[in-house]
Design a protein around this motif. Structure first.
Motif, PDB file in Angstrom:
ATOM      1  N   LEU B  87       0.811  -1.351   0.349  1.00  0.00           N
ATOM      2  CA  LEU B  87      -0.284  -0.138  -0.171  1.00  0.00           C
ATOM      3  C   LEU B  87       0.557   1.103  -0.044  1.00  0.00           C
ATOM      4  CD1 LEU B  87      -2.726   0.852  -0.643  1.00  0.00           C
ATOM      5  CD2 LEU B  87      -2.482   1.340   2.546  1.00  0.00           C
ATOM      6  N   ASP B  88       1.599   1.668   0.754  1.00  0.00           N
ATOM      7  CA  ASP B  88       2.449   2.457   0.783  1.00  0.00           C
ATOM      8  C   ASP B  88       3.094   2.661  -0.721  1.00  0.00           C
ATOM      9  OD1 ASP B  88       2.526   3.097   3.504  1.00  0.00           O
ATOM     10  OD2 ASP B  88       4.270   2.099   3.598  1.00  0.00           O
ATOM     11  N   ALA B  89       3.440   1.824  -1.697  1.00  0.00           N
ATOM     12  CA  ALA B  89       3.956   2.267  -2.886  1.00  0.00           C
ATOM     13  C   ALA B  89       3.191   2.715  -3.831  1.00  0.00           C
ATOM     14  CB  ALA B  89       4.934   0.587  -3.825  1.00  0.00           C
ATOM     15  N   ALA B  90       1.843   1.983  -3.346  1.00  0.00           N
ATOM     16  CA  ALA B  90       0.401   2.631  -4.548  1.00  0.00           C
ATOM     17  C   ALA B  90      -0.153   3.588  -3.499  1.00  0.00           C
ATOM     18  CB  ALA B  90      -0.635   1.311  -3.881  1.00  0.00           C
ATOM     19  N   LEU B  91       0.129   4.283  -2.989  1.00  0.00           N
ATOM     20  CA  LEU B  91      -0.374   5.520  -2.358  1.00  0.00           C
ATOM     21  C   LEU B  91       0.550   6.226  -2.258  1.00  0.00           C
ATOM     22  CD1 LEU B  91      -1.263   5.128   1.316  1.00  0.00           C
ATOM     23  CD2 LEU B  91      -2.562   5.385  -0.138  1.00  0.00           C
ATOM     24  N   ALA B  92       2.188   5.813  -2.992  1.00  0.00           N
ATOM     25  CA  ALA B  92       2.971   6.851  -3.129  1.00  0.00           C
ATOM     26  C   ALA B  92       2.587   7.229  -5.269  1.00  0.00           C
ATOM     27  CB  ALA B  92       4.516   6.404  -3.617  1.00  0.00           C
ATOM     28  N   VAL B  93       2.355   6.564  -5.449  1.00  0.00           N
ATOM     29  CA  VAL B  93       2.057   6.697  -7.035  1.00  0.00           C
ATOM     30  C   VAL B  93       0.412   7.465  -6.961  1.00  0.00           C
ATOM     31  CG1 VAL B  93       0.989   5.386  -9.346  1.00  0.00           C
ATOM     32  CG2 VAL B  93       2.805   4.065  -7.926  1.00  0.00           C
ATOM     33  N   GLY B  94      -0.218   7.630  -5.868  1.00  0.00           N
ATOM     34  CA  GLY B  94      -1.286   7.591  -5.449  1.00  0.00           C
ATOM     35  C   GLY B  94      -0.545   8.994  -5.773  1.00  0.00           C
ATOM     36  N   LYS B  95      -0.385  10.107  -4.757  1.00  0.00           N
ATOM     37  CA  LYS B  95       0.244  11.215  -4.408  1.00  0.00           C
ATOM     38  C   LYS B  95       0.105  11.052  -6.091  1.00  0.00           C
ATOM     39  CE  LYS B  95       0.894  10.521  -0.023  1.00  0.00           C
ATOM     40  NZ  LYS B  95       2.587  10.370   0.505  1.00  0.00           N
ATOM     41  N   LEU B  96       1.553  11.423  -6.554  1.00  0.00           N
ATOM     42  CA  LEU B  96       2.105  11.209  -8.388  1.00  0.00           C
ATOM     43  C   LEU B  96       0.834  11.843  -8.699  1.00  0.00           C
ATOM     44  CD1 LEU B  96       4.366   9.096  -8.783  1.00  0.00           C
ATOM     45  CD2 LEU B  96       4.633  11.556  -8.543  1.00  0.00           C
ATOM     46  N   CYS B  97      -0.179  11.394  -9.273  1.00  0.00           N
ATOM     47  CA  CYS B  97      -1.620  10.931 -10.196  1.00  0.00           C
ATOM     48  C   CYS B  97      -2.185  11.267 -10.220  1.00  0.00           C
ATOM     49  CB  CYS B  97      -2.512   9.529  -9.742  1.00  0.00           C
ATOM     50  SG  CYS B  97      -3.729   9.833 -10.985  1.00  0.00           S
ATOM     51  N   PRO B  98      -2.032  12.399 -11.147  1.00  0.00           N
ATOM     52  CA  PRO B  98      -2.423  14.163 -12.295  1.00  0.00           C
ATOM     53  C   PRO B  98      -3.924  14.449 -11.743  1.00  0.00           C
ATOM     54  CG  PRO B  98      -1.464  13.619 -14.123  1.00  0.00           C
ATOM     55  CD  PRO B  98      -1.522  12.288 -12.851  1.00  0.00           C
ATOM     56  N   ALA B  99      -4.483  15.169 -10.805  1.00  0.00           N
ATOM     57  CA  ALA B  99      -5.536  15.332 -10.610  1.00  0.00           C
ATOM     58  C   ALA B  99      -5.587  16.506  -9.368  1.00  0.00           C
ATOM     59  CB  ALA B  99      -6.561  14.137  -9.097  1.00  0.00           C
TER      60      ALA B  99
END
Lengths: 421, 113
Positions: B87-99
């Protein structure tokens, strides 16, 4: 043949439960990679101690004995793990080099995984109430019923909260590992917030008959000490330990023998816990060397000014106003602003204090916060504005749930000729 | 590795009034995002942008209604499917995701094996 008498064994097991539970559980999670199974194995190990130690004697290192016993059971569980469990994801276990704070265990062989366990309990993807519940349950070994009592919610509500959190940890794959150096400060901050919340909840219970919940206060002091051992170089951790020690040093003097609330001005400073204050002051000095100063270290510095002041009249209120000023600049908060306003009242007179408190009256976050009308009431009383003071005390009373604080406010109201309702 | 769906929720009205330049900028952000994800040991398995909720049709049983399932200020407007170690890696990607007009929700994908 009985080597140790049963009452000594019971006391030793209870003591080990208090000191070693988190160590035993954390080391067992690494084997089961599943929180529930690890909890069962750890509980079994403590139960086994009750029957084994009377026969073979209390081991020299109870924690090592319990950890070995729990991990042996865990290996068995893993070997016989049924097909029905296989679809459940296991906790993510990294075979990485030990992270900061992952000390070798007491006997060198057993891992100290307590930092992994507490950062998992306080993962930001979990709701704060779940973080607190998991910390009490997994780090302090409290039963679900005890955790529920600590937060005045029903046992079934608390059980559901804990189950949901554990499920999320497993299904969303919250990793069981010490965060990288880059992530660590943020994650430690979340852990410190949870421990601080436990402390403040215990220091002045939001509702109930007693002013202090001793169990919560002591658990949070123990957790702060544990974090200090796990992260000895972390100034934020030093700051929190300093804050809880300096604040708790006044515990026995905060109420009179008859249970009445005693204000800081009335407390018998000779009864304050001097060794705790000395330890806290040394930690504050250490923590304040880091830039920017950690939040809890600044709060601890304020507590230290009080702790080191020989009397109420000698209190350096200008220093306290300045410290609240720094705190409010770095971490703006209406509660900090209110505390600063109160300190202004002692540094520069009740008029100035009242003006500072009134400047915050419109803050939405302070609506319903009982300490705001209580502070207003005190300044109005000191200025001889009796009618307004009465109204403010009545408002504060209506917003306060703690019986000891309520009695204090009602007493003030009566002194001013009002009738508490 | 586990799969996570990153659901992008944004205020659609902002897109309705966006200039072509702004669209270009946002498209550019998504392209950069895709490149950054791969650099972090996370695999991008798929993703798409959706037409606005005004084009949605809801079906419940045999009943067909015009519009999205639930009217919300910030609506589902796109998604990415990723494969991440935790989840930590997934959340890091979530933070990068443009929105820029909202945020994202990160949901683990259920596995049956």
């Amino acid at each position: 043949m009985t080597v140790a008498d049963p009452s000594a064994v019971a006391a030793a097991v209870a003591d080990a439960h208090r000191r070693e539970w988190a160590f035993v559980l954390a080391a067992t999670v690494r084997v089961t990679r599943d929180l529930d199974a690890a909890e069962e194995c750890a509980q079994d190990a403590f139960a086994a101690a009750l029957t084994d130690w009377p026969v073979h004697g209390i081991p020299a290192r109870p924690g090592a004995w319990l950890t070995t016993a729990a991990r042996r059971r865990a290996l068995n569980v893993v070997r016989h793990r049924g097909v029905e469990r296989r679809w459940l994801p296991l906790l993510v276990e990294e075979d990485s080099v030990p992270g900061p704070g992952e000390l070798a265990g007491d006997d060198g062989a057993l891992p100290d995984d307590r930092l992994r366990l507490i950062v998992t309990c306080c993962h930001p993807a979990l709701d704060r109430s779940a973080q607190v519940a998991l910390t009490l349950r997994l780090m302090c070994g409290l039963s679900t019923a005890e955790v529920a009592r600590a937060f005045l919610v029903g046992e079934s509500t608390m059980a559901a909260r804990i189950t949901r959190a554990k499920k999320k940890i497993a299904l969303a794959r919250i990793p069981y590992r010490v965060p990288s150096a880059a992530e660590l400060p943020e994650r430690v901050d979340a852990v410190l917030s949870v421990v601080h919340l436990l402390f403040t909840t215990g220091h002045t219970t939001p509702a109930g008959e007693e002013l202090v919940r001793r169990d919560l206060v002591e658990r949070s002091v123990e957790l702060s000490r544990m974090l200090r051992r796990l992260l000895p170089g972390d100034p934020a951790v030093a700051g929190l330990l300093a804050l809880v020690l300096l604040t708790d040093a006044r515990r026995t003097t905060r109420t009179a023998p008859d249970g009445r609330l005693l204000l800081l001005a009335e407390q018998d400073r000779a009864q304050w816990d001097r060794p705790a204050i000395a330890e806290g002051v040394a930690l504050v000095r250490e923590a304040l060397r880091s830039r920017p100063p950690p939040r809890y270290a600044l709060q601890a510095a304020i507590a230290a000014v009080h702790a080191e002041s020989p009397s109420w009249d000698d209190t350096d209120w200008h220093e306290i106003v300045a410290l609240y000023g720094v705190l409010g600049q770095l971490w703006p908060s209406p509660v900090v602003a209110l505390n600063r306003a109160v300190a202004v009242g002692f540094a520069s007179g009740a008029d100035a204090g009242l003006a500072a408190v009134d400047a915050l009256a419109g803050d939405r976050q302070l609506a319903g916060y009982g300490y705001l009308p209580a502070a207003r009431a005190d300044f109005l009383r000191r200025l001889g504005r009796v009618a307004e003071a009465r109204a403010a005390y009545a408002e504060a009373l209506s917003l306060t749930g703690n019986a000891v604080e309520r009695e204090f406010l009602a007493g003030r109201l009566r002194q001013l000729g009002g009738t508490p309702r | 590795m586990s799969q996570y769906l990153i659901l992008i929720y944004e205020d659609e009205t902002q897109y309705a009034s966006a200039t072509p330049e702004l669209f270009g900028e946002i498209l550019q952000e998504h392209n950069q995002f895709a490149a950054q994800v791969e650099q972090r040991g996370v695999k991008l398995l798929g993703g798409a942008a959706l037409q606005p909720t005004g084009t949605a049709t809801s079906v419940r049983g045999s009943e067909v209604t015009d519009g999205p399932f639930a009217e919300t200020k910030e609506a589902l407007g796109g998604y990415y499917l990723i494969d991440a170690p935790d989840l930590d890696a997934a959340l890091a990607v979530g933070k990068l995701c443009p929105a820029r007009f909202g945020g994202v929700e990160v949901r683990p994908v259920m596995t049956f094996d």
